[in-house]
Motif scaffolding. Structure first.
Motif, PDB file in Angstrom:
ATOM      1  N   ILE A   1       0.850  -1.194   0.000  1.00 29.88           N
ATOM      2  CA  ILE A   1       0.000   0.000   0.000  1.00 29.88           C
ATOM      3  C   ILE A   1       0.883   1.240   0.000  1.00 29.88           C
ATOM      4  N   TYR A   2       0.572   2.178  -0.854  1.00 24.81           N
ATOM      5  CA  TYR A   2       1.314   3.443  -0.860  1.00 24.81           C
ATOM      6  C   TYR A   2       0.904   4.302   0.343  1.00 24.81           C
ATOM      7  N   THR A   3       1.878   4.964   0.926  1.00 19.50           N
ATOM      8  CA  THR A   3       1.589   5.931   1.979  1.00 19.50           C
ATOM      9  C   THR A   3       2.766   6.891   2.103  1.00 19.50           C
ATOM     10  N   SER A   4       2.761   7.690   3.156  1.00 20.12           N
ATOM     11  CA  SER A   4       3.833   8.663   3.362  1.00 20.12           C
ATOM     12  C   SER A   4       3.978   8.948   4.844  1.00 20.12           C
ATOM     13  N   SER A   5       5.182   9.258   5.271  1.00 19.35           N
ATOM     14  CA  SER A   5       5.414   9.645   6.665  1.00 19.35           C
ATOM     15  C   SER A   5       5.564  11.147   6.805  1.00 19.35           C
ATOM     16  N   TYR A   6       5.444  11.867   5.688  1.00 17.05           N
ATOM     17  CA  TYR A   6       5.570  13.322   5.734  1.00 17.05           C
ATOM     18  C   TYR A   6       4.385  13.947   6.470  1.00 17.05           C
ATOM     19  N   ILE A   7       4.643  15.025   7.164  1.00 15.74           N
ATOM     20  CA  ILE A   7       3.564  15.836   7.718  1.00 15.74           C
ATOM     21  C   ILE A   7       3.027  16.687   6.583  1.00 15.74           C
ATOM     22  N   SER A   8       1.790  16.468   6.247  1.00 14.97           N
ATOM     23  CA  SER A   8       1.211  17.162   5.099  1.00 14.97           C
ATOM     24  C   SER A   8      -0.237  17.511   5.395  1.00 14.97           C
ATOM     25  N   CYS A   9      -0.803  18.290   4.537  1.00 19.52           N
ATOM     26  CA  CYS A   9      -2.191  18.721   4.684  1.00 19.52           C
ATOM     27  C   CYS A   9      -2.871  18.567   3.318  1.00 19.52           C
ATOM     28  N   PRO A  10      -3.742  17.563   3.122  1.00 20.43           N
ATOM     29  CA  PRO A  10      -4.307  16.670   4.124  1.00 20.43           C
ATOM     30  C   PRO A  10      -3.311  15.628   4.628  1.00 20.43           C
TER      31      PRO A  10
ATOM     32  N   THR B   1      -4.106  -3.151  11.641  1.00 21.61           N
ATOM     33  CA  THR B   1      -4.748  -1.984  11.050  1.00 21.61           C
ATOM     34  C   THR B   1      -5.961  -2.374  10.216  1.00 21.61           C
ATOM     35  N   LEU B   2      -7.042  -1.633  10.413  1.00 25.70           N
ATOM     36  CA  LEU B   2      -8.213  -1.740   9.541  1.00 25.70           C
ATOM     37  C   LEU B   2      -8.008  -0.747   8.411  1.00 25.70           C
ATOM     38  N   ALA B   3      -8.015  -1.235   7.175  1.00 31.84           N
ATOM     39  CA  ALA B   3      -7.701  -0.377   6.033  1.00 31.84           C
ATOM     40  C   ALA B   3      -8.803  -0.426   4.987  1.00 31.84           C
ATOM     41  N   PHE B   4      -9.125   0.744   4.474  1.00 34.16           N
ATOM     42  CA  PHE B   4     -10.109   0.905   3.409  1.00 34.16           C
ATOM     43  C   PHE B   4      -9.322   1.295   2.157  1.00 34.16           C
ATOM     44  N   LEU B   5      -9.296   0.405   1.164  1.00 38.37           N
ATOM     45  CA  LEU B   5      -8.328   0.528   0.081  1.00 38.37           C
ATOM     46  C   LEU B   5      -8.966   0.546  -1.299  1.00 38.37           C
ATOM     47  N   TYR B   6      -8.228   1.114  -2.240  1.00 37.61           N
ATOM     48  CA  TYR B   6      -8.577   0.977  -3.654  1.00 37.61           C
ATOM     49  C   TYR B   6      -7.324   0.594  -4.426  1.00 37.61           C
ATOM     50  N   LYS B   7      -7.537  -0.136  -5.502  1.00 37.73           N
ATOM     51  CA  LYS B   7      -6.435  -0.614  -6.329  1.00 37.73           C
ATOM     52  C   LYS B   7      -5.988   0.495  -7.256  1.00 37.73           C
TER      53      LYS B   7
ATOM     54  N   ARG C   1      -0.186  -2.337  -6.620  1.00 34.49           N
ATOM     55  CA  ARG C   1      -0.304  -1.840  -5.259  1.00 34.49           C
ATOM     56  C   ARG C   1      -1.645  -1.137  -5.037  1.00 34.49           C
ATOM     57  N   TYR C   2      -1.884  -0.815  -3.772  1.00 38.53           N
ATOM     58  CA  TYR C   2      -3.121  -0.178  -3.349  1.00 38.53           C
ATOM     59  C   TYR C   2      -2.825   1.189  -2.727  1.00 38.53           C
ATOM     60  N   SER C   3      -3.862   1.995  -2.604  1.00 38.71           N
ATOM     61  CA  SER C   3      -3.793   3.238  -1.845  1.00 38.71           C
ATOM     62  C   SER C   3      -4.979   3.275  -0.885  1.00 38.71           C
TER      63      SER C   3
END
Length: 307
Positions: free
Chosen positions: A83-92, A103-109, A115-117
């Protein structure tokens, strides 16, 4: 609620579950409706995405998730996905995952990608222990059944009951209170439906009674309780006022940003000008001023001393 308070909360309290800004809030019911996949699993690893494109803020890291349970979609139990993600502090705020956590994850392909996001960024990933997940799973399965109801009136009735059940549980309190009383939450400032969503789900006396009893059973006050207060308040509600005063005296030293919201509730219910003046004094504080935290605590102490 003042915009300054909203911004202060945003800048200082980066909660991956609740404060995903400035996208429209995405409580559980909407996540269930919109998500392609709903899974629960263990984060095995989080690794750098060496092929990330410039300015693709939410794909700088790759989460390796081993699936334990599947509630919706084509992913299989025991499958390992990325799953793609980021550790950056960002907005949103990006979706939050932590190595070794369930972790409970709500994903799309992702299109043209294995991979998923995460749907709705930080709203779509919830770190939950097994006991907490059992509560979420029960609510998710219930909503999946409710969504199959053909009669729209009956479906609406069932949805309101479901939201009340969410609000009654500490684990899912925000999931229910946001939709039942969105105007009570500062995140409604960012909701794209804010012109039409206020009190979309009306409560009957039995439902209000359940929420009221639940609220009065609490030992502390939390930010999520603001929605409950607005739902259960009666005209000239001395019982509620007395309860808020008692709990505020007991817990105000633990407050900072949320303290002003509770001061406003108490001041309004009591209709006391002296309390309103203290609350307004806190609202006028400059969040960038020197010793802001101490000034806020001093005001909270002053307010408590007048109760």
């Amino acid at each position: 609620m003042k915009l300054k308070s909203f911004l202060l909360l945003i800048l200082t309290v980066l909660s991956y579950n609740l404060f995903a800004y400035p996208i429209s809030p995405m409580p559980l019911r909407k996540l269930i409706i919109e998500s392609e996949n709903i899974v629960y699993g263990e984060v095995l690893d989080i690794k750098e995405n060496k092929k990330v494109k410039k300015h693709d803020w939410f794909k700088s890291e790759i989460v390796v998730l081993k699936i334990h349970d599947v509630l919706h979609g084509n992913i299989k139990p025991d499958q390992i996905i990325e799953i793609y993600t980021s550790s950056y502090i960002s907005c949103p705020a990006p979706a939050y995952y932590e190595k070794g956590k369930l972790t409970l994850a709500f994903l799309y392909k992702e299109k043209n990608d294995d991979r998923y996001s995460t749907h709705s960024l930080s709203y779509g990933s919830k770190t939950l222990e097994k006991e907490e997940y059992s509560v979420y799973k029960k609510r998710i399965l219930e909503m999946q059944d409710i969504l199959k109801i053909k009669n729209e009136e009956e479906k609406h009735i069932q949805i309101v009951d479901w939201l009340v059940e969410c609000a009654l549980q500490k684990t899912t309190k925000w999931e229910g209170t946001y939709e039942l009383s969105p105007e009570s939450d500062f995140m409604s400032f960012y909701d794209r439906d804010k012109d039409i969503f206020v009190r979309k789900f009306e409560l009957n006396d039995t439902q209000k009674g359940k929420l009221r009893n639940s609220f009065f059973s609490q030992k502390t006050l939390e930010y999520q309780d603001l929605g409950l207060i607005d739902l259960i308040t009666k005209p000239n509600d001395k019982e509620l006022l007395d309860f808020l005063i008692t709990r505020f005296k007991e817990t105000h030293k633990d407050f900072l940003f949320e303290g002003n919201f509770f001061m406003s509730k108490i001041a309004d219910l009591s209709d006391r000008n002296d309390l309103k003046e203290i609350s307004e004094k806190n609202e006028k504080l400059d969040m960038l001023s020197e010793n802001y935290d101490q000034k806020t605590k001093d005001i909270l102490n002053e307010f408590a001393s007048k109760l």
